[in-house]
Design a protein around this motif. Structure first.
Motif, PDB file in Angstrom:
ATOM      1  N   GLN A 271      40.958  48.684  54.141  1.00  0.00           N
ATOM      2  CA  GLN A 271      39.685  48.966  53.478  1.00  0.00           C
ATOM      3  C   GLN A 271      39.720  50.308  52.750  1.00  0.00           C
ATOM      4  O   GLN A 271      39.231  50.433  51.634  1.00  0.00           O
TER       5      GLN A 271
ATOM      6  N   ARG B 187      40.201  50.497  48.817  1.00  0.00           N
ATOM      7  CA  ARG B 187      38.797  50.820  48.528  1.00  0.00           C
ATOM      8  C   ARG B 187      37.981  49.540  48.415  1.00  0.00           C
ATOM      9  O   ARG B 187      37.244  49.312  47.457  1.00  0.00           O
ATOM     10  N   ASN B 188      38.157  48.687  49.410  1.00  0.00           N
ATOM     11  CA  ASN B 188      37.507  47.386  49.372  1.00  0.00           C
ATOM     12  C   ASN B 188      36.933  47.081  50.748  1.00  0.00           C
ATOM     13  O   ASN B 188      37.669  46.950  51.715  1.00  0.00           O
TER      14      ASN B 188
ATOM     15  N   ALA C  58      38.387  44.043  52.754  1.00  0.00           N
ATOM     16  CA  ALA C  58      39.814  43.897  53.033  1.00  0.00           C
ATOM     17  C   ALA C  58      40.086  43.844  54.530  1.00  0.00           C
ATOM     18  O   ALA C  58      39.506  44.607  55.303  1.00  0.00           O
TER      19      ALA C  58
ATOM     20  N   THR D 174      45.655  47.076  42.401  1.00  0.00           N
ATOM     21  CA  THR D 174      44.904  47.882  43.363  1.00  0.00           C
ATOM     22  C   THR D 174      43.731  48.510  42.637  1.00  0.00           C
ATOM     23  O   THR D 174      43.727  48.628  41.428  1.00  0.00           O
TER      24      THR D 174
ATOM     25  N   GLN E 254      40.984  47.298  42.112  1.00  0.00           N
ATOM     26  CA  GLN E 254      40.208  46.341  41.330  1.00  0.00           C
ATOM     27  C   GLN E 254      38.897  46.023  42.047  1.00  0.00           C
ATOM     28  O   GLN E 254      38.674  46.456  43.165  1.00  0.00           O
ATOM     29  N   ALA E 255      38.070  45.255  41.377  1.00  0.00           N
ATOM     30  CA  ALA E 255      36.807  44.857  41.980  1.00  0.00           C
ATOM     31  C   ALA E 255      37.070  44.110  43.286  1.00  0.00           C
ATOM     32  O   ALA E 255      38.083  43.415  43.421  1.00  0.00           O
ATOM     33  N   ALA E 256      36.140  44.296  44.241  1.00  0.00           N
ATOM     34  CA  ALA E 256      36.303  43.682  45.555  1.00  0.00           C
ATOM     35  C   ALA E 256      36.542  42.171  45.443  1.00  0.00           C
ATOM     36  O   ALA E 256      37.444  41.632  46.077  1.00  0.00           O
ATOM     37  N   ASP E 257      35.784  41.528  44.596  1.00  0.00           N
ATOM     38  CA  ASP E 257      35.859  40.072  44.485  1.00  0.00           C
ATOM     39  C   ASP E 257      37.260  39.609  44.113  1.00  0.00           C
ATOM     40  O   ASP E 257      37.753  38.615  44.610  1.00  0.00           O
TER      41      ASP E 257
ATOM     42  N   THR F 299      40.222  41.029  44.577  1.00  0.00           N
ATOM     43  CA  THR F 299      41.184  41.131  45.664  1.00  0.00           C
ATOM     44  C   THR F 299      40.969  39.993  46.657  1.00  0.00           C
ATOM     45  O   THR F 299      41.929  39.413  47.177  1.00  0.00           O
TER      46      THR F 299
ATOM     47  N   ALA G 163      28.051  44.055  48.632  1.00  0.00           N
ATOM     48  CA  ALA G 163      29.025  44.503  47.633  1.00  0.00           C
ATOM     49  C   ALA G 163      28.675  43.932  46.264  1.00  0.00           C
ATOM     50  O   ALA G 163      28.769  44.596  45.245  1.00  0.00           O
TER      51      ALA G 163
END
Ligand SMILES: Nc1ncnc2c1ncn2[C@@H]1O[C@H](COP(=O)(O)OP(=O)(O)O)[C@@H](O)[C@H]1O
Ligand SMILES: [Mg+2]
Lengths: 253, 337
Positions: free
Chosen positions: B86, B90-91, B94, B145, B147-150, B152, B333
Motif C-alpha cells: 500500500q 501508494r494504493n 494493494a 507504478t 498509477q490510479a488505484a483502479d 493497478t 477511493a
C-alpha cells in the motif's frame, strides 16, 4: 555553491521537452524561471534537482556531476518544492515537515532534539505553527505549499528549487513567501508566472520557450516588450517602477 | 498517540494474541483447557513439572501448537506485505491476494508439486517465490507504478485470472485424483497438516522480513508524496522498491507454499492499524504484524467453530471479513478520484 547545467536535453516518450539548456545559477542568488505553460519549466527543474537524468549534457553541483552523487548526498544539498504535492494519507502537518530530516538520518540513527529544533523553526518560518496537528490533506492549497516549503527548509539545503510556489497563495502570502526565499542565505531557483513578482524578487531571470532557454540575465535586461510579445504573445509596456526601482510590466489591451 | 499508551496497547494486543493461541490449541475433537496448554509449554522449557496426560501433550505438540503459531506468523507476514504494498504503490487497495501475487505463488508451488521438481518445504517455497515474482513483474508492467488505484487493481484481476488458469491447467493435466483433492484443499487456504519445519521456515522469513521492513520505515514514510518526492528526500527509489517488493514476494510466497492463498488479511489489517497508530511506518509496521497475527489466529478459530465439526477453509473467513472492507475502501477511493 552553484548549480551549472551544460547543454542539457531531456526527452520523454520520443518528445524533446528540454533542449540544449546551458545555465549557471550563482551562489546565494534567487533565480527566476519564466515561460508559458508547457514550455518545460517543471521538467528543467526536475533535471536540475537530479530527479530526471538528461539524455545529453550534465548538471554539476559545485563542479561535481549530479549523476555521480548518491541520492542522499544530493538531498542534503538540494531541496525541492513540487508544483502539486498531494497524498491521500492522513499525515499531519508536523509529520510532513519532519520528512525533511530524512536525508540526514541513516537506518539506525535516532531522532534528536536538534531535529525537533530545526523542524519547529521551519514551521515557524512559514507561519504555520498553529496548524501543526492538522491533517495535511485538509489544508488549503496555499497552506499546503507553505508546509512543503517548511519541509524543504527542514532539509537544511544549500539549494532550493521551487516550482510555482505562489500558485495558490493570496497576494499577502505570495509576497511573504518570495521575500522569505529571497532573504534566505541559500541559492534558489523559482519557476514563476507573475512577471512583476519575478522582477521584484529575483536577482536574475531565465525565460523558457518550447523547451529552450531563450533569454537569461538581470530582470531589466530580460523583461522587454519584445520578449513578452514573442514568448507570451501579449503586448506590454515595461518601465522602472517609481516605488521599488525594479522594472514593472503593464499589460496592454 | 503518546509513547506510554502505545506501549500499553502493544502489550494488550500481545496478551490477546497469546490467549488466542491458547484457545486455538484447545479446539478440536479433543478439547484441551488453556491451562493444560500453558503447563505443556512451561514443562517443555523446564520451568515446571506439572504431570499431564501423555495423549494431550502429544496432541498439543504434534498438531495444535504448530498450527496456531503458523496461523499467527502467516497473519503477520501477509498483513506486513499488504502494508508495504500500500505504501510503495501508494494504493489503498494493494495487497498480495488482490494483486494476484498469491495466485502467482500458487502456480509456482503447484508446478513444483506436480511437475516433479521435488516437494520439500523449501523447494515448494522457492517455486512459490518464483511464481510470486513473475506475478509482480506482470502487474507492474501492466499497470505501471504510481498509477490510479483502479488500474493497478485491474492488472491484479488479470494476474489472478491468468495464474489461476495456469494452476488449473497444470493440476488437470498432471495430477491424479488423489493429488487433485489435496491440491484443491491446499489452494483454498488451510492450516491443517502444518508441522514444525513449516513453523521454523515461516518464523525465519517473517522475522527477517519484519527487520528489513522496519529498517526501511523512514524510506517508506518518504513515499508519502510519491516517488519523485521520495527521491528528492534522498531515497534510492529503485533500490528500495526492488528490496521491499522482493521481501513482500518472499513473505507471501512462503505463506502460500505452506497454507495456500489466503486473501484480504493484507488489506484489512494495515488500514485498521493505521487508524489506531497513524501512518508513520516505525509504529505502523510492528502494529500491523502484531494485529495481523492476532486476526489470523482468531480467523482460524472461527473457521473451526462456525460449522463445527466441519472446517471452513480459513480463506473463506478472511474473505467474509475482507470483501465488505474492500468495497468501502474502493468506494472512498473512487469518490476521492
Ligand atoms: N513525463 C513526460 N512525458 C511526456 N511529456 C511530458 C512529460 N513531462 C512533461 N511533458 C510535456 O512537456 C512539456 C513541458 O512540461 P512542463 O515541464 O511541465 O512545462 P511547464 O512546467 O513549463 O508548464 C509539456 O507539453 C508536457 O506535456
Ligand atoms: Mg510546471
Amino acid at each position: 555553491m552553484s548549480i551549472a547545467a551544460t547543454d542539457i536535453s531531456w526527452a520523454s516518450g520520443g518528445e524533446a521537452i528540454v533542449q540544449g539548456v546551458t545555465l549557471e545559477v550563482r551562489e546565494g542568488e534567487t533565480f527566476g524561471l519564466l515561460g508559458p505553460n508547457g514550455s518545460g519549466k517543471s521538467s528543467l527543474l526536475r533535471v536540475l534537482a537530479g530527479l530526471r537524468v538528461p539524455q545529453s549534457g550534465q548538471v554539476a553541483l559545485d563542479g561535481a556531476d549530479l549523476r555521480a552523487m548518491a541520492p542522499r548526498r544530493i538531498a542534503r544539498r538540494i531541496a525541492v518544492v513540487e508544483q502539486h504535492a498531494a497524498t491521500d494519507i492522513a499525515i499531519s502537518v508536523i509529520e510532513v515537515v519532519r520528512l525533511g530530516r530524512t536525508p540526514h538520518h541513516g537506518i539506525l540513527s535516532g531522532w534528536t532534539a536538534e531535529d525537533d529544533r530545526i523542524v519547529e523553526k521551519a514551521l515557524a518560518r512559514v507561519d504555520l505553527g498553529h496548524r501543526r496537528n492538522q491533517p495535511f490533506h485538509t489544508l488549503s492549497g496555499g497552506e499546503r505549499q507553505r508546509v512543503q516549503l517548511a519541509r524543504a527548509l527542514a532539509q537544511n539545503p544549500t539549494h532550493l528549487i521551487l516550482d510555482e510556489p505562489t500558485n495558490h497563495l493570496d497576494i499577502q502570502h505570495q509576497l511573504e513567501i518570495l521575500a522569505l526565499v529571497q532573504a534566505l542565505p541559500i541559492t534558489s531557483i523559482v519557476a514563476l508566472h507573475d512577471l512583476n513578482l519575478a522582477a521584484m524578487f529575483c536577482d536574475r531571470l531565465g525565460v523558457m520557450k518550447a523547451g529552450r532557454l531563450i533569454a537569461c540575465g538581470a530582470p531589466e535586461d530580460v523583461l522587454s516588450a519584445a520578449m513578452i510579445a514573442d514568448v507570451f504573445g501579449v503586448r506590454a509596456h515595461v518601465a522602472p517602477s517609481a516605488h521599488h526601482g525594479r522594472v514593472h510590466v503593464q499589460f496592454l489591451r | 498517540m503518546s509513547g506510554l499508551r502505545l506501549l500499553v496497547g502493544a502489550a494488550a494486543v500481545l496478551s490477546a494474541l497469546l490467549v488466542a493461541i491458547a484457545l486455538a490449541v484447545g479446539i478440536g475433537e479433543m478439547p484441551i483447557a488453556p491451562a493444560t496448554t500453558l503447563a505443556a509449554v512451561t514443562n517443555r522449557i523446564g520451568l515446571t513439572e506439572i504431570p499431564l496426560r501423555r495423549i494431550e501433550e502429544a496432541v498439543i505438540w504434534d498438531y495444535r501448537l504448530s498450527r496456531a503459531l503458523l496461523a499467527a506468523l502467516c497473519g503477520a507476514g501477509l498483513a506486513l506485505s499488504g502494508a508495504i504494498l500500500q505504501s510503495l504503490l501508494r494504493n489503498p487497495l494493494a495487497e498480495p491476494y488482490v494483486l494476484g501475487i498469491s495466485a502467482g505463488a500458487s502456480t509456482g508451488a503447484v508446478s513444483v508439486m506436480l511437475l516433479g521438481l521435488g516437494a520439500g518445504t523449501v523447494t515448494l517455497s522457492l517455486g512459490a517465490f518464483a511464481g510470486a515474482l513473475v506475478a509482480f513483474v506482470f502487474v507492474i508492467l501492466l499497470a505501471g507504478t504510481g498509477q490510479a488505484a483502479d488500474r493497478t487493481i485491474l492488472a491484479g484481476v488479470a494476474a489472478s485470472q491468468l495464474f489461476n488458469a495456469l494452476t488449473s491447467w497444470i493440476v488437470s493435466t498432471s495430477a491424479d485424483a488423489e493429488q487433485v483433492r489435496s491440491v484443491m484443499f491446499w489452494l483454498l487456504g488451510s492450516f491443517a497438516g502444518v508441522r514444525w519445519p513449516d513453523v521454523w521456515l515461516a518464523s525465519g522469513v517473517v522475522a527477517a522480513g519484519l527487520a528489513v521492513c522496519i529498517a526501511h520505515a523512514r524510506a517508506l514514510d518518504a513515499f508519502t508524496f510519491g516517488e519523485d518526492a521520495a527521491r528528492s528526500l534522498g531515497i534510492d527509489v529503485r533500490r528500495v522498491r526492488a528490496v521491499l517488493l522482493a521481501v513482500t514476494a518472499l513473505m507471501t510466497a512462503t505463506m502460500v507454499s505452506i497454507v495456500g492463498a489466503i486473501g484480504f488479511v493484507g488489506l484489512v489489517i494495515p488500514h485498521a492499524a493505521r487508524f489506531v497508530v497513524g501512518p508513520g511506518h516505525r509504529r505502523l509496521l510492528p502494529a500491523t504484524a502484531l494485529t495481523g497475527a492476532l486476526f489470523m489466529v482468531l480467523a482460524d478459530i472461527a473457521s473451526r467453530l462456525v460449522i463445527a465439526p466441519q472446517i471452513l477453509p480459513v480463506g473463506v473467513v478472511t474473505a467474509l471479513v475482507g470483501v465488505p472492507f474492500f468495497s468501502v475502501i474502493l468506494y472512498r477511493a473512487r469518490r476521492a478520484a
